[in-house]
Design an enzyme around this catalytic site. Structure first.
Site, PDB file in Angstrom:
ATOM      1  N   ASN A  36       0.829  -1.222   0.000  1.00  0.00           N
ATOM      2  CA  ASN A  36       0.000   0.000   0.000  1.00  0.00           C
ATOM      3  C   ASN A  36       0.857   1.264   0.000  1.00  0.00           C
ATOM      4  O   ASN A  36       0.339   2.367   0.207  1.00  0.00           O
ATOM      5  CB  ASN A  36      -0.965   0.009   1.196  1.00  0.00           C
ATOM      6  N   THR A 149      12.355 -10.922  13.536  1.00  0.00           N
ATOM      7  CA  THR A 149      13.538 -10.175  13.973  1.00  0.00           C
ATOM      8  C   THR A 149      14.285 -10.916  15.078  1.00  0.00           C
ATOM      9  O   THR A 149      13.679 -11.630  15.883  1.00  0.00           O
ATOM     10  CB  THR A 149      13.113  -8.783  14.488  1.00  0.00           C
ATOM     11  N   SER A 191      11.006  -2.929  22.159  1.00  0.00           N
ATOM     12  CA  SER A 191      10.268  -1.762  21.642  1.00  0.00           C
ATOM     13  C   SER A 191       8.879  -2.252  21.262  1.00  0.00           C
ATOM     14  O   SER A 191       8.642  -3.458  21.164  1.00  0.00           O
ATOM     15  CB  SER A 191      10.951  -1.181  20.392  1.00  0.00           C
ATOM     16  N   TYR A 193       7.590  -2.023  18.362  1.00  0.00           N
ATOM     17  CA  TYR A 193       7.776  -2.769  17.102  1.00  0.00           C
ATOM     18  C   TYR A 193       8.208  -4.211  17.391  1.00  0.00           C
ATOM     19  O   TYR A 193       7.627  -5.165  16.852  1.00  0.00           O
ATOM     20  CB  TYR A 193       8.817  -2.073  16.207  1.00  0.00           C
ATOM     21  N   HIS A 194       9.244  -4.368  18.212  1.00  0.00           N
ATOM     22  CA  HIS A 194       9.723  -5.736  18.487  1.00  0.00           C
ATOM     23  C   HIS A 194       8.633  -6.558  19.183  1.00  0.00           C
ATOM     24  O   HIS A 194       8.511  -7.762  18.970  1.00  0.00           O
ATOM     25  CB  HIS A 194      11.007  -5.696  19.330  1.00  0.00           C
ATOM     26  N   LYS A 197       6.402  -8.331  16.848  1.00  0.00           N
ATOM     27  CA  LYS A 197       6.988  -9.543  16.254  1.00  0.00           C
ATOM     28  C   LYS A 197       6.840 -10.732  17.212  1.00  0.00           C
ATOM     29  O   LYS A 197       6.706 -11.876  16.771  1.00  0.00           O
ATOM     30  CB  LYS A 197       8.462  -9.305  15.923  1.00  0.00           C
TER      31      LYS A 197
HETATM   32  P1  NAD Z   1      10.177  -1.520   4.589  1.00  0.00           P
HETATM   33  O1  NAD Z   1       9.397  -0.591   5.448  1.00  0.00           O
HETATM   34  O2  NAD Z   1      11.206  -0.965   3.660  1.00  0.00           O
HETATM   35  O3  NAD Z   1       9.166  -2.426   3.725  1.00  0.00           O
HETATM   36  C1  NAD Z   1       7.909  -2.841   4.187  1.00  0.00           C
HETATM   37  C2  NAD Z   1       6.932  -2.675   3.025  1.00  0.00           C
HETATM   38  O4  NAD Z   1       5.634  -3.115   3.453  1.00  0.00           O
HETATM   39  C3  NAD Z   1       6.784  -1.214   2.598  1.00  0.00           C
HETATM   40  O5  NAD Z   1       6.952  -1.086   1.200  1.00  0.00           O
HETATM   41  C4  NAD Z   1       5.374  -0.823   3.054  1.00  0.00           C
HETATM   42  O6  NAD Z   1       4.774   0.131   2.199  1.00  0.00           O
HETATM   43  C5  NAD Z   1       4.651  -2.168   3.060  1.00  0.00           C
HETATM   44  N1  NAD Z   1       3.550  -2.269   4.029  1.00  0.00           N
HETATM   45  C6  NAD Z   1       3.593  -2.021   5.369  1.00  0.00           C
HETATM   46  N2  NAD Z   1       2.387  -2.230   5.924  1.00  0.00           N
HETATM   47  C7  NAD Z   1       1.551  -2.620   4.925  1.00  0.00           C
HETATM   48  C8  NAD Z   1       0.183  -2.982   4.876  1.00  0.00           C
HETATM   49  N3  NAD Z   1      -0.590  -2.959   5.972  1.00  0.00           N
HETATM   50  N4  NAD Z   1      -0.361  -3.347   3.686  1.00  0.00           N
HETATM   51  C9  NAD Z   1       0.404  -3.367   2.557  1.00  0.00           C
HETATM   52  N5  NAD Z   1       1.723  -3.035   2.547  1.00  0.00           N
HETATM   53  C10 NAD Z   1       2.287  -2.654   3.722  1.00  0.00           C
HETATM   54  O7  NAD Z   1      10.842  -2.598   5.572  1.00  0.00           O
HETATM   55  P2  NAD Z   1      12.013  -3.658   5.275  1.00  0.00           P
HETATM   56  O8  NAD Z   1      13.284  -3.116   5.804  1.00  0.00           O
HETATM   57  O9  NAD Z   1      11.938  -4.108   3.880  1.00  0.00           O
HETATM   58  O10 NAD Z   1      11.562  -4.831   6.238  1.00  0.00           O
HETATM   59  C11 NAD Z   1      10.735  -5.880   5.764  1.00  0.00           C
HETATM   60  C12 NAD Z   1      10.490  -6.867   6.891  1.00  0.00           C
HETATM   61  O11 NAD Z   1      11.754  -7.371   7.340  1.00  0.00           O
HETATM   62  C13 NAD Z   1       9.814  -6.228   8.103  1.00  0.00           C
HETATM   63  O12 NAD Z   1       8.780  -7.062   8.574  1.00  0.00           O
HETATM   64  C14 NAD Z   1      10.915  -6.111   9.129  1.00  0.00           C
HETATM   65  O13 NAD Z   1      10.398  -6.267  10.415  1.00  0.00           O
HETATM   66  C15 NAD Z   1      11.856  -7.228   8.749  1.00  0.00           C
HETATM   67  N6  NAD Z   1      13.245  -6.913   9.124  1.00  0.00           N
HETATM   68  C16 NAD Z   1      13.893  -5.840   8.569  1.00  0.00           C
HETATM   69  C17 NAD Z   1      15.197  -5.558   8.975  1.00  0.00           C
HETATM   70  C18 NAD Z   1      15.967  -4.370   8.442  1.00  0.00           C
HETATM   71  O14 NAD Z   1      17.085  -4.099   8.963  1.00  0.00           O
HETATM   72  N7  NAD Z   1      15.465  -3.673   7.428  1.00  0.00           N
HETATM   73  C19 NAD Z   1      15.836  -6.375   9.913  1.00  0.00           C
HETATM   74  C20 NAD Z   1      15.144  -7.465  10.465  1.00  0.00           C
HETATM   75  C21 NAD Z   1      13.850  -7.712  10.052  1.00  0.00           C
HETATM   76  N1  USQ Z   2      22.310   2.912  17.126  1.00  0.00           N
HETATM   77  C1  USQ Z   2      23.315   3.854  17.340  1.00  0.00           C
HETATM   78  N2  USQ Z   2      23.351   4.928  16.516  1.00  0.00           N
HETATM   79  C2  USQ Z   2      22.487   5.113  15.477  1.00  0.00           C
HETATM   80  C3  USQ Z   2      21.465   4.131  15.263  1.00  0.00           C
HETATM   81  C4  USQ Z   2      21.413   3.063  16.120  1.00  0.00           C
HETATM   82  O1  USQ Z   2      24.141   3.741  18.249  1.00  0.00           O
HETATM   83  O2  USQ Z   2      22.601   6.133  14.772  1.00  0.00           O
HETATM   84  C5  USQ Z   2      22.243   1.703  17.986  1.00  0.00           C
HETATM   85  C6  USQ Z   2      20.905   1.520  18.684  1.00  0.00           C
HETATM   86  O3  USQ Z   2      20.891   2.182  19.924  1.00  0.00           O
HETATM   87  C7  USQ Z   2      20.821   0.001  18.795  1.00  0.00           C
HETATM   88  C8  USQ Z   2      21.612  -0.516  17.604  1.00  0.00           C
HETATM   89  O4  USQ Z   2      22.391   0.588  17.133  1.00  0.00           O
HETATM   90  O5  USQ Z   2      21.468  -0.434  19.957  1.00  0.00           O
HETATM   91  C9  USQ Z   2      20.756  -1.058  16.472  1.00  0.00           C
HETATM   92  O6  USQ Z   2      19.845  -0.055  16.063  1.00  0.00           O
HETATM   93  P1  USQ Z   2      19.188  -0.092  14.588  1.00  0.00           P
HETATM   94  O7  USQ Z   2      18.365   1.134  14.441  1.00  0.00           O
HETATM   95  O8  USQ Z   2      20.237  -0.350  13.578  1.00  0.00           O
HETATM   96  O9  USQ Z   2      18.315  -1.428  14.645  1.00  0.00           O
HETATM   97  P2  USQ Z   2      16.946  -1.767  15.377  1.00  0.00           P
HETATM   98  O10 USQ Z   2      16.276  -0.586  15.951  1.00  0.00           O
HETATM   99  O11 USQ Z   2      17.205  -2.912  16.290  1.00  0.00           O
HETATM  100  O12 USQ Z   2      16.036  -2.267  14.176  1.00  0.00           O
HETATM  101  C10 USQ Z   2      16.552  -2.834  12.961  1.00  0.00           C
HETATM  102  C11 USQ Z   2      15.402  -2.865  11.957  1.00  0.00           C
HETATM  103  C12 USQ Z   2      14.303  -3.795  12.486  1.00  0.00           C
HETATM  104  C13 USQ Z   2      14.901  -5.161  12.789  1.00  0.00           C
HETATM  105  C14 USQ Z   2      16.064  -5.060  13.749  1.00  0.00           C
HETATM  106  C15 USQ Z   2      16.807  -6.385  13.899  1.00  0.00           C
HETATM  107  O13 USQ Z   2      14.896  -1.552  11.744  1.00  0.00           O
HETATM  108  O14 USQ Z   2      13.285  -3.915  11.499  1.00  0.00           O
HETATM  109  O15 USQ Z   2      13.927  -6.010  13.337  1.00  0.00           O
HETATM  110  O16 USQ Z   2      17.044  -4.139  13.197  1.00  0.00           O
HETATM  111  S1  USQ Z   2      17.435  -6.613  15.520  1.00  0.00           S
HETATM  112  O17 USQ Z   2      18.219  -5.413  15.898  1.00  0.00           O
HETATM  113  O18 USQ Z   2      18.278  -7.797  15.493  1.00  0.00           O
HETATM  114  O19 USQ Z   2      16.307  -6.741  16.432  1.00  0.00           O
END
Ligand code: NAD
Ligand code: USQ
Length: 410
Positions: A36, A149, A191, A193-194, A197
């Site tokens: 979306n 995550t 958080s 968010y977490h 999950k």
């Molecule tokens: P992102 O926000 O770039 O992509 C998510 C996509 O889903 C977006 O394009 C958004 O528009 C779409 N979306 C969200 N809610 C929706 C809804 N209700 N209906 C339809 N579309 C919707 O995020 P990402 O970094 O690609 O992460 C994807 C998944 O991987 C997430 O579930 C995230 O928790 C997980 N993840 C990401 C990371 C990371 O570091 N990026 C790390 C660990 C896990």
């Molecule tokens: N951090 C800094 N400086 C920054 C940004 C972050 O010191 O400028 C620190 C944060 O305090 C944290 C760590 O870096 O301790 C990781 O932060 P992050 O923003 O890189 O990651 P996080 O918030 O944990 O979330 C990201 C993704 C999320 C995914 C998660 C995996 O956004 O979707 O689920 O990583 S995990 O961390 O293993 O839970």
């Protein structure tokens, strides 16, 4: 008709979803994206944009077709709110697999305000429940692959490595007897968010037990990097690069900061250890999960989708050594341990043939090059953190460099 089968990719316009879509399309799957575009709308809300100039999804898909001859279908709806459309799509496409990326995924964004907390819970939990419910209603044997995550486990243990989802525990049943049982690893979210999950995990547990839905949950670490071989095929296929303080993840933020001459924003002491994975390995792991579904009747299959762990201040030092960037310590806006050890099992993907890309100078430099190329697009105002975890963290301190006495010796 596809060579390999049909897949619905929920969230296929996002950072992980787009390169995964291209790779699976290249591998011969027929892909339908549902998105979306809320992530693009959130950029407008936050006054930012992807560091890389991403094209509209329609343009991306057209370019892919011109380059490869492969079609990707796209449908725009909200999976958390438009349940009938989800049911109808599954009935029409009859996918063998649904990959679920479509959640609000930024921990800081989820902590911004009551509205953001409630949106994150509504979006993520309703979305996941809708997908599971629609799979059951379809009567089809669809394999659901979900992006979870590493944060569901928390980031510390009683001293052992974090297992892949399940924990062997011994329970005292009296009379000096002990039984061993295998339980889901205790949730420990840091958080809102977490937390969503960990709630998703309970939904998976239930629908798997009650309805026999085949589910793989990928407990992914922090993703870094930008491009994959497919997104590099044409400028219009470039992947998004989040750098602002809510969606930008730590290593990509440091690489961008080094490229534009901003001090590296280390929170607290930088003693937080996290699990990491490069975007190219994300794509490979999802592909491996698609190709290796659980058997019918098998419990939820859980993989730790991560390849290495690093301490944040070590990452800052690595980037600083490579680029000369200044390291600056900021008041930690998060309610997190300032120092933690993290050891993670990830043998299942290695056994399936994953050959991990680990942090190498070459790849880090490549990402800095991407950042340097688009540095004119950076809005410096959105680099310092603005979201805080609790009211105990004074608003005027969020985004401020830490007083000198808190600075650790590296
Ligand atoms: P992102 O926000 O770039 O992509 C998510 C996509 O889903 C977006 O394009 C958004 O528009 C779409 N979306 C969200 N809610 C929706 C809804 N209700 N209906 C339809 N579309 C919707 O995020 P990402 O970094 O690609 O992460 C994807 C998944 O991987 C997430 O579930 C995230 O928790 C997980 N993840 C990401 C990371 C990371 O570091 N990026 C790390 C660990 C896990
Ligand atoms: N951090 C800094 N400086 C920054 C940004 C972050 O010191 O400028 C620190 C944060 O305090 C944290 C760590 O870096 O301790 C990781 O932060 P992050 O923003 O890189 O990651 P996080 O918030 O944990 O979330 C990201 C993704 C999320 C995914 C998660 C995996 O956004 O979707 O689920 O990583 S995990 O961390 O293993 O839970």
């Amino acid at each position: 008709m596809s060579e390999n089968g049909r897949i619905i990719v929920l969230g296929g316009d996002g950072f992980c979803g787009w390169p995964t879509t291209l790779q699976l399309s290249q591998a011969g799957y027929d892909i339908t994206i549902v998105d979306n575009l809320v992530r693009r709308k959130i950029d407008v809300e936050l006054g930012t944009q992807s560091l890389t100039p991403i094209e509209t999804i329609q343009h991306r898909i057209r370019t892919w077709k011109e380059l490869t001859g492969k079609e990707i279908d796209y449908v725009d709806f909200n999976i958390a709110e438009e349940y009938p459309l989800l049911e109808r799509l599954i009935a029409e496409v009859e996918p063998q697999t649904i990959i679920h990326f479509a959640e609000q995924r930024a921990a800081p964004y989820s902590m911004k305000s009551p509205r953001h907390k409630r949106y994150t819970v509504d979006n993520n939990i309703n979305g996941t429940n809708n997908v599971l419910c629609a799979i059951v209603e379809s009567g089809l044997d669809v394999h659901l692959v979900h992006l979870g995550t590493m944060g569901v486990y928390g980031y510390g243990t009683a001293g052992m490595a974090i297992p892949e989802g399940y924990l062997d525990v011994k329970v005292d049943v009296g009379d000096g007897k002990e039984v061993s049982i295998d339980i889901p690893y205790p949730p420990h979210p840091g958080s809102i968010y977490h937390m969503t999950k960990t709630l998703d995990a309970l939904l998976f547990y239930y629908y798997n037990k009650n309805d026999g839905v085949r589910i793989t949950d990928l407990h992914q670490g922090v993703v870094w990097g930008t491009n994959t071989p497919e997104t590099l095929m044409h400028p219009a296929l470039i992947n998004r690069f989040d750098y602002e303080s809510d969606f930008g993840t730590v290593l990509n933020r440091f690489l961008m900061q080094a490229a534009v001459g901003h001090p590296l924003t280390v929170y607290g002491t930088g003693g937080q250890t996290r699990a990491f994975i490069n975007i190219q390995d994300t794509v490979r792991c999802v592909n491996l999960a698609v190709d290796n579904p659980p058997e019918r009747g098998e419990r939820v299959k859980i993989f730790n989708q991560t390849t290495e762990t690093h301490r944040v201040r070590d990452l800052a030092k690595l980037v600083s050594d490579l680029t000369g960037a200044e390291i600056r310590y900021y008041v930690d806006p998060r309610n997190e341990s300032l120092e933690n050890e993290l050891i993670v099992h990830n043998e299942q993907f290695l056994a399936l043939g994953l050959d991990p890309i680990t942090l190498s100078e070459g790849l880090v430099t490549e990402v800095i090059d991407v950042a340097a190329r688009y540095k004119d697009r950076v809005n410096f105002d959105v680099i310092p953190p603005t979201s805080r975890w609790t009211a105990d963290i004074p608003l005027d301190k969020v985004g401020s460099p830490e007083p000198v006495e808190f600075q650790p010796v590296i």
